[in-house]
Each structure stands twice: as structure tokens, then as C-alpha cells.
Design a protein around this motif. Structure first.
Motif, PDB file in Angstrom:
ATOM      1  N   SER A   1       0.629   1.051   4.871  1.00  0.00           N
ATOM      2  CA  SER A   1       1.224   1.886   5.915  1.00  0.00           C
ATOM      3  C   SER A   1       1.957   3.051   5.271  1.00  0.00           C
ATOM      4  O   SER A   1       2.113   3.113   4.046  1.00  0.00           O
ATOM      5  CB  SER A   1       2.208   1.080   6.777  1.00  0.00           C
ATOM      6  OG  SER A   1       3.336   0.686   6.005  1.00  0.00           O
ATOM      7  N   GLY A   2       2.409   3.972   6.115  1.00  0.00           N
ATOM      8  CA  GLY A   2       3.238   5.075   5.653  1.00  0.00           C
ATOM      9  C   GLY A   2       2.579   5.939   4.586  1.00  0.00           C
ATOM     10  O   GLY A   2       1.386   6.249   4.640  1.00  0.00           O
TER      11      GLY A   2
ATOM     12  N   ASP B   1      -6.857   3.789 -13.857  1.00  0.00           N
ATOM     13  CA  ASP B   1      -6.366   5.110 -14.272  1.00  0.00           C
ATOM     14  C   ASP B   1      -4.949   5.381 -13.777  1.00  0.00           C
ATOM     15  O   ASP B   1      -4.136   5.944 -14.506  1.00  0.00           O
ATOM     16  CB  ASP B   1      -7.304   6.200 -13.740  1.00  0.00           C
ATOM     17  CG  ASP B   1      -8.714   6.067 -14.295  1.00  0.00           C
ATOM     18  OD1 ASP B   1      -8.864   6.229 -15.515  1.00  0.00           O
ATOM     19  OD2 ASP B   1      -9.640   5.787 -13.512  1.00  0.00           O
ATOM     20  N   TYR B   2      -4.670   5.002 -12.539  1.00  0.00           N
ATOM     21  CA  TYR B   2      -3.369   5.299 -11.943  1.00  0.00           C
ATOM     22  C   TYR B   2      -2.871   4.084 -11.165  1.00  0.00           C
ATOM     23  O   TYR B   2      -3.648   3.423 -10.469  1.00  0.00           O
ATOM     24  CB  TYR B   2      -3.457   6.480 -10.978  1.00  0.00           C
ATOM     25  CG  TYR B   2      -4.058   7.732 -11.565  1.00  0.00           C
ATOM     26  CD1 TYR B   2      -3.433   8.416 -12.603  1.00  0.00           C
ATOM     27  CD2 TYR B   2      -5.251   8.249 -11.064  1.00  0.00           C
ATOM     28  CE1 TYR B   2      -3.983   9.575 -13.133  1.00  0.00           C
ATOM     29  CE2 TYR B   2      -5.816   9.411 -11.589  1.00  0.00           C
ATOM     30  CZ  TYR B   2      -5.180  10.061 -12.627  1.00  0.00           C
ATOM     31  OH  TYR B   2      -5.722  11.205 -13.148  1.00  0.00           O
ATOM     32  N   ILE B   3      -1.578   3.836 -11.286  1.00  0.00           N
ATOM     33  CA  ILE B   3      -0.927   2.799 -10.480  1.00  0.00           C
ATOM     34  C   ILE B   3       0.221   3.459  -9.733  1.00  0.00           C
ATOM     35  O   ILE B   3       1.087   4.097 -10.334  1.00  0.00           O
ATOM     36  CB  ILE B   3      -0.438   1.638 -11.357  1.00  0.00           C
ATOM     37  CG1 ILE B   3      -1.643   0.924 -12.001  1.00  0.00           C
ATOM     38  CG2 ILE B   3       0.392   0.658 -10.537  1.00  0.00           C
ATOM     39  CD1 ILE B   3      -1.284  -0.180 -12.957  1.00  0.00           C
ATOM     40  N   ILE B   4       0.179   3.334  -8.413  1.00  0.00           N
ATOM     41  CA  ILE B   4       1.174   3.983  -7.554  1.00  0.00           C
ATOM     42  C   ILE B   4       1.950   2.904  -6.808  1.00  0.00           C
ATOM     43  O   ILE B   4       1.358   2.018  -6.190  1.00  0.00           O
ATOM     44  CB  ILE B   4       0.484   4.923  -6.538  1.00  0.00           C
ATOM     45  CG1 ILE B   4      -0.368   5.966  -7.269  1.00  0.00           C
ATOM     46  CG2 ILE B   4       1.520   5.602  -5.652  1.00  0.00           C
ATOM     47  CD1 ILE B   4      -1.210   6.826  -6.347  1.00  0.00           C
ATOM     48  N   ASN B   5       3.264   2.982  -6.885  1.00  0.00           N
ATOM     49  CA  ASN B   5       4.103   2.006  -6.193  1.00  0.00           C
ATOM     50  C   ASN B   5       4.900   2.690  -5.090  1.00  0.00           C
ATOM     51  O   ASN B   5       5.924   3.326  -5.337  1.00  0.00           O
ATOM     52  CB  ASN B   5       5.046   1.313  -7.177  1.00  0.00           C
ATOM     53  CG  ASN B   5       5.928   0.294  -6.468  1.00  0.00           C
ATOM     54  OD1 ASN B   5       5.598  -0.188  -5.385  1.00  0.00           O
ATOM     55  ND2 ASN B   5       7.056  -0.023  -7.074  1.00  0.00           N
ATOM     56  N   THR B   6       4.398   2.582  -3.862  1.00  0.00           N
ATOM     57  CA  THR B   6       5.115   3.153  -2.712  1.00  0.00           C
ATOM     58  C   THR B   6       5.869   2.081  -1.933  1.00  0.00           C
ATOM     59  O   THR B   6       6.518   2.383  -0.929  1.00  0.00           O
ATOM     60  CB  THR B   6       4.135   3.851  -1.747  1.00  0.00           C
ATOM     61  OG1 THR B   6       3.293   2.869  -1.141  1.00  0.00           O
ATOM     62  CG2 THR B   6       3.290   4.884  -2.461  1.00  0.00           C
TER      63      THR B   6
ATOM     64  N   ASP C   1       5.604  15.339   6.947  1.00  0.00           N
ATOM     65  CA  ASP C   1       4.369  14.655   7.292  1.00  0.00           C
ATOM     66  C   ASP C   1       3.963  13.797   6.095  1.00  0.00           C
ATOM     67  O   ASP C   1       3.874  14.310   4.976  1.00  0.00           O
ATOM     68  CB  ASP C   1       3.278  15.691   7.594  1.00  0.00           C
ATOM     69  CG  ASP C   1       1.989  15.057   8.093  1.00  0.00           C
ATOM     70  OD1 ASP C   1       1.694  13.912   7.707  1.00  0.00           O
ATOM     71  OD2 ASP C   1       1.268  15.727   8.859  1.00  0.00           O
ATOM     72  N   PRO C   2       3.754  12.492   6.264  1.00  0.00           N
ATOM     73  CA  PRO C   2       3.394  11.644   5.121  1.00  0.00           C
ATOM     74  C   PRO C   2       2.135  12.110   4.397  1.00  0.00           C
ATOM     75  O   PRO C   2       1.979  11.860   3.190  1.00  0.00           O
ATOM     76  CB  PRO C   2       3.211  10.253   5.742  1.00  0.00           C
ATOM     77  CG  PRO C   2       3.060  10.487   7.200  1.00  0.00           C
ATOM     78  CD  PRO C   2       3.820  11.724   7.510  1.00  0.00           C
ATOM     79  N   ARG C   3       1.241  12.812   5.089  1.00  0.00           N
ATOM     80  CA  ARG C   3       0.034  13.321   4.429  1.00  0.00           C
ATOM     81  C   ARG C   3       0.394  14.392   3.396  1.00  0.00           C
ATOM     82  O   ARG C   3      -0.231  14.472   2.331  1.00  0.00           O
ATOM     83  CB  ARG C   3      -0.941  13.896   5.455  1.00  0.00           C
ATOM     84  CG  ARG C   3      -2.280  14.315   4.849  1.00  0.00           C
ATOM     85  CD  ARG C   3      -3.285  14.724   5.917  1.00  0.00           C
ATOM     86  NE  ARG C   3      -4.555  15.065   5.305  1.00  0.00           N
ATOM     87  CZ  ARG C   3      -4.843  16.267   4.800  1.00  0.00           C
ATOM     88  NH1 ARG C   3      -3.934  17.232   4.855  1.00  0.00           N
ATOM     89  NH2 ARG C   3      -6.030  16.513   4.253  1.00  0.00           N
ATOM     90  N   ASP C   4       1.401  15.213   3.697  1.00  0.00           N
ATOM     91  CA  ASP C   4       1.831  16.231   2.732  1.00  0.00           C
ATOM     92  C   ASP C   4       2.392  15.573   1.470  1.00  0.00           C
ATOM     93  O   ASP C   4       2.155  16.030   0.348  1.00  0.00           O
ATOM     94  CB  ASP C   4       2.883  17.147   3.355  1.00  0.00           C
ATOM     95  CG  ASP C   4       2.309  18.019   4.467  1.00  0.00           C
ATOM     96  OD1 ASP C   4       1.079  18.242   4.468  1.00  0.00           O
ATOM     97  OD2 ASP C   4       3.078  18.454   5.340  1.00  0.00           O
ATOM     98  N   VAL C   5       3.150  14.498   1.675  1.00  0.00           N
ATOM     99  CA  VAL C   5       3.684  13.758   0.523  1.00  0.00           C
ATOM    100  C   VAL C   5       2.536  13.150  -0.280  1.00  0.00           C
ATOM    101  O   VAL C   5       2.535  13.164  -1.512  1.00  0.00           O
ATOM    102  CB  VAL C   5       4.661  12.659   0.979  1.00  0.00           C
ATOM    103  CG1 VAL C   5       5.223  11.910  -0.236  1.00  0.00           C
ATOM    104  CG2 VAL C   5       5.797  13.243   1.806  1.00  0.00           C
ATOM    105  N   ALA C   6       1.529  12.639   0.429  1.00  0.00           N
ATOM    106  CA  ALA C   6       0.380  12.018  -0.236  1.00  0.00           C
ATOM    107  C   ALA C   6      -0.376  13.026  -1.093  1.00  0.00           C
ATOM    108  O   ALA C   6      -0.730  12.740  -2.244  1.00  0.00           O
ATOM    109  CB  ALA C   6      -0.553  11.411   0.811  1.00  0.00           C
TER     110      ALA C   6
END
Length: 454
Positions: free
Chosen positions: A258-259, A305-310, A426-431
Motif C-alpha cells: 500500500s501507499g 539489485d535494489y532493496i527498498i524499505n517503505t 502524491d505518493p506516485r511523485d514520491v515513487a
């Protein structure tokens, strides 16, 4: 006619509590001197770089040269006890160079030197034999007697604060130093001072520097430099940015259901990445669970390659109204889970020279009432990111952190209710900004994402 940068790194002073001189102190994952040399290495107008070092650190300098593949660094000379000695050492090594060559002498502990200042120094040398970089003084300057009483207050309008580089025609600087040596005069505050005293017919021009071109001398300077560095390396997504490097990359997202995490997943898939989502159950105190999951993902994908912790949880309540279960949940998910993910991730990111991307919150800068554990854990994430970025930099693992302003996510709605959309990101901009960060070479940065794009 060559443009030669001389980086003066002969100092031995360290006021940061460590064993190394301040030019080797880490700033966002790299030594201060690395930023300094890199600026001249990337400058289109610099042909050659010479570094003057204390003899004890010459080998360390060469390690930096090899690590960063600096092609313009041709010589590393031994410096002397004083600045005068270090500059003279460089001049000795420049014997044989054309006296019309341009020499730019720069402090190793001014890591935020920019291309504009470098170019302005070189341009000024077309008409002058010596150039100093200066900025106006915001403070009133005073001269004092030995007893500390004021003897004179100069007109602030005509006063300037000197910076580096200081730039010269090689022949002029050599002449000034030879005359100083012949006269047995060695006490000068800077190289422009040597030229003005020893070759009085030479006018020293000035070009405008920058407040950001600061000298890292005290511990507080390191903090300021890091903030300025973050601003200088600000990363934000703009329409038309190329994110093709994401294609075929293998990305693991913790908290991607989510988010912001979900938006990162959707954007990355559209860009051709392979994305796997770890449920919140993996982001807890059981590190073995995280290790097993990542091992399964490497087996499935071939590499990571990448690990993302949100992943994060916010419970808005007075501290004394939280249950024990809520306290443990807040601490475990927001901090201990992030630590476990980082520890389990290292071996995989080392293989791929990848990046760990953490998430903090704008509340990390100040503890907030009614969500004390959330804001304090997010402050911990910032410190944790900077620390492991420094620890892992030699292993080619990058660690960065996204700091979004208030964002329209389900977690925020649950805690704050409906808010005006124009006040939220907007969460998409952060993404999209997060995906852009994955392609950056920097490590140890806290990247602010603001609604107004500043």
C-alpha cells in the motif's frame, strides 16, 4: 597552456574526535577530500591535478586515486609543516612546466567548490597574474589590540572574506616564493599574501565565491556541509527524466502492499523491472525470517539489485496511552525491522553493487507530540542510514534515504482523517523520485521530496 589544480592536503589537525585529519573525515559516505578532488576531476577546464599531502598519508591518497579512478591526478607530493612549505613543494614539482600555466591552489577541506568558481578563476587569469576568491562579509569586522580592545572598525562594505582556490600564473607564483625564501620570510596567511608582499607590482584580482564553498574546520561545519551537499545533489523526478536503468533490474520492496511502496512497485513494473513484495510479517524482529526470504528471492531472481524499505506504522496517541503491544509494534516495524533488513541485505547488495533505500519522515527533524515513537524512530533511520553508508562505502554498496513531506497514504488518512489534497504529496511523485535515486552514484544522502519541488 595548462590549467593545473593543486589540492593542499598537508594538514594534520583533527577536531572531530577521530585519529585522521579532517580532510579524511567522512561526509555522506565519502572522505571530505574525495568531494574536493572530484570537483576538479569533473571540471572541463582542469587538465591536471596535483595533491600535496602530509607524508604519513600519501599512500592513503593514492588509494583514493585508484578507488575513484581519477585520471587527472598525476602526482602526490609530500607537504611541509606550514602552508608555505606545502605550496613550495608543489612548485618544486612543477619545474619544467610553462610559466604561463594557470595554477589553482585549493584547500582539501573545501569540498563544495563548484564549476562556476573554477571557471571564473581561469577566466580572470586572462587579464591578471593572481586571483583570489572572495565573498562579502555579513558581519562587522573589527581590529583589536593585544589586550582585546578594539583598535579599528573597517568599513564592512569594502571588506571581503577570502576563500580558495587562489589562482596564479605559474611564473608569478614561483617568483614570489623564491623572493620570500631569499628574504627568509615564511609567515603568510595565504598564497595571495605571498604574491602581494613579494611582487608588489602584481595586482590581485577577485572573483565572487559562494557561501557554500565553506571550509570544514569544526564539527559543526561537517553538519552544515552535509546539508549543503544534500541540497547540491538534490534529486527530484521531472517529466521526461530517463529511468531506463530500472529495466530488467531486480527490486525487493518491504512494505509494498500500500501507499508509497505500492506506487513504487507499479512504476517499476511499468519500466520493466522485476519486483517482489515482502509482506509486513517479514519486517519484524525475526531476522532469520528476513534472511530466508532474501535467500529465496536471490534463488528466484538470480541477483538482487535494489532493496527498498517503505514499511512503517504510525499510531497517533499520547505516549502514556499506548499499550505495550503498540509500543513494541512501533519500535519493531519502524526501527528494528529496518535494521534487520539492512543486515540481511548486505551480502546480496555487495554482490550486485546495489542500493538499500530507506524511508524516513519529515517528522524526524523534531519530536512530535502524540507520535513520539514514530518521529524518534524516523530520526533513528536517518542516523542509521548515514552510519551504514559510511561503513559499506568501501564495499560498493550505496545506502540512501527518502524523506517525503506529508503524503496522501492510507496510513496518514487513518491517523489524520481527510485533509485538503493540495497540501499533500502524491505518493506516485514520491515513487518516481525514489526510482530516480536508485540510479544515483551518491551514498549516505537524505533526499527531501517536497510538494513544491524545492
Amino acid at each position: 597552456m595548462k590549467n593545473i589544480a593543486v589540492i593542499l592536503s598537508g594538514g594534520m589537525g583533527s577536531r572531530f574526535g577521530g585519529t585522521l585529519p579532517k580532510q579524511f573525515t567522512k561526509l555522506a559516505g565519502k572522505a571530505v577530500i574525495e568531494y574536493t578532488v572530484e570537483a576538479f576531476e569533473k571540471s572541463l577546464n582542469i587538465d591536471e591535478i596535483i595533491i600535496v599531502s602530509h607524508p604519513s598519508y600519501v599512500d592513503l591518497i593514492w588509494k583514493f586515486v585508484k578507488k575513484n579512478q581519477w585520471e587527472k591526478v598525476t602526482k602526490v607530493f609530500n607537504g611541509g609543516k606550514e602552508r608555505f612549505d606545502s605550496t613550495y613543494s608543489a612548485l618544486q614539482g612543477l619545474e619544467g612546466e610553462d610559466n604561463n600555466s594557470n595554477i589553482l591552489l585549493h584547500d582539501a577541506v573545501r569540498p563544495l567548490i563548484n564549476e562556476s568558481i573554477i571557471n571564473n578563476c581561469i577566466d580572470a587569469l586572462r587579464n591578471f597574474e593572481a586571483v583570489d576568491v572572495v565573498i562579502p562579509s555579513a558581519d562587522t569586522l573589527v581590529e583589536v589590540y593585544d589586550d582585546g580592545c578594539i583598535s579599528n572598525i573597517p568599513n564592512r562594505a569594502i571588506m571581503r572574506r577570502g576563500q580558495t582556490p587562489q589562482a596564479f600564473k605559474l611564473g608569478t607564483l614561483k617568483q614570489a616564493y623564491q623572493r620570500a625564501i631569499n628574504a627568509q620570510r615564511f609567515s603568510f596567511t595565504c598564497d595571495c599574501g605571498v604574491v602581494r608582499s613579494m611582487v608588489p607590482g602584481v595586482r590581485v584580482a577577485t572573483v565572487v565565491g559562494a557561501e557554500s564553498n565553506m571550509k570544514v574546520t569544526h564539527p559543526i561545519d561537517l553538519f552544515i556541509a552535509e546539508k549543503l551537499l544534500q541540497e547540491a545533489n538534490k534529486i527530484s523526478f521531472n517529466t521526461g527524466d530517463n529511468l531506463d536503468y530500472i529495466k530488467d533490474k531486480n527490486i525487493i520492496i518491504f512494505g509494498g502492499n500500500s501507499g508509497i511502496g505500492l506506487e513504487i512497485k507499479k512504476a517499476a513494473i511499468l519500466l520493466g523491472a522485476n519486483v517482489e513484495i515482502a509482506s509486513r510479517s517479514f519486517n519484524n524482529v525475526d531476522i532469520e525470517c528476513v534472511k530466508n526470504y532474501l535467500a529465496q528471492m536471490e534463488k528466484k531472481l538470480g541477483c538482487i539489485d535494489y532493496i527498498i524499505n517503505t514499511a512503517g506504522v504510525l499510531i497517533k496517541k499520547p505516549i502514556d496511552m499506548l499499550t505495550n503491544e503498540e509500543v513494541h509494534t512501533l519500535i519493531n516495524i519502524n526501527f528494528i525491522g529496518a535494521v534487520n533488513i539492512a543486515m540481511a541485505s548486505k551480502q546480496y547488495l555487495k554482490k550486485s553493487s546495489g542500493m538499500l533505500l530507506n524511508f524516513t519522515s519529515s517528522s524526524y527533524t523534531r519530536g512530535r507530540s502524540y507520535y513520539a515513537l514514530y518521529s524518534s524512530s524516523k530520526a533513528a533511520i536517518v542516523n542509521f542510514t548515514q552510519a551504514i553508508a559510511e561503513e559499506w562505502s568501501s564495499e560498493n554498496i550505496k545506502v540512501n534515504c527518502i524523506n517525503p513531506e506529508r503524503t496522501a497514504t492510507p496510513m496518514r488518512t487513518i491517523n489524520f482523517g481527510i485533509e485538503p489534497a493540495e497540501l499533500l504529496l502524491d505518493p506516485r511523485d514520491v515513487a518516481l523520485t525514489s526510482l530516480k535515486v536508485l540510479g544515483a552514484d551518491s551514498t549516505g544522502l537524505i533526499i527531501d521530496v517536497r510538494k513544491d519541488g524545492r
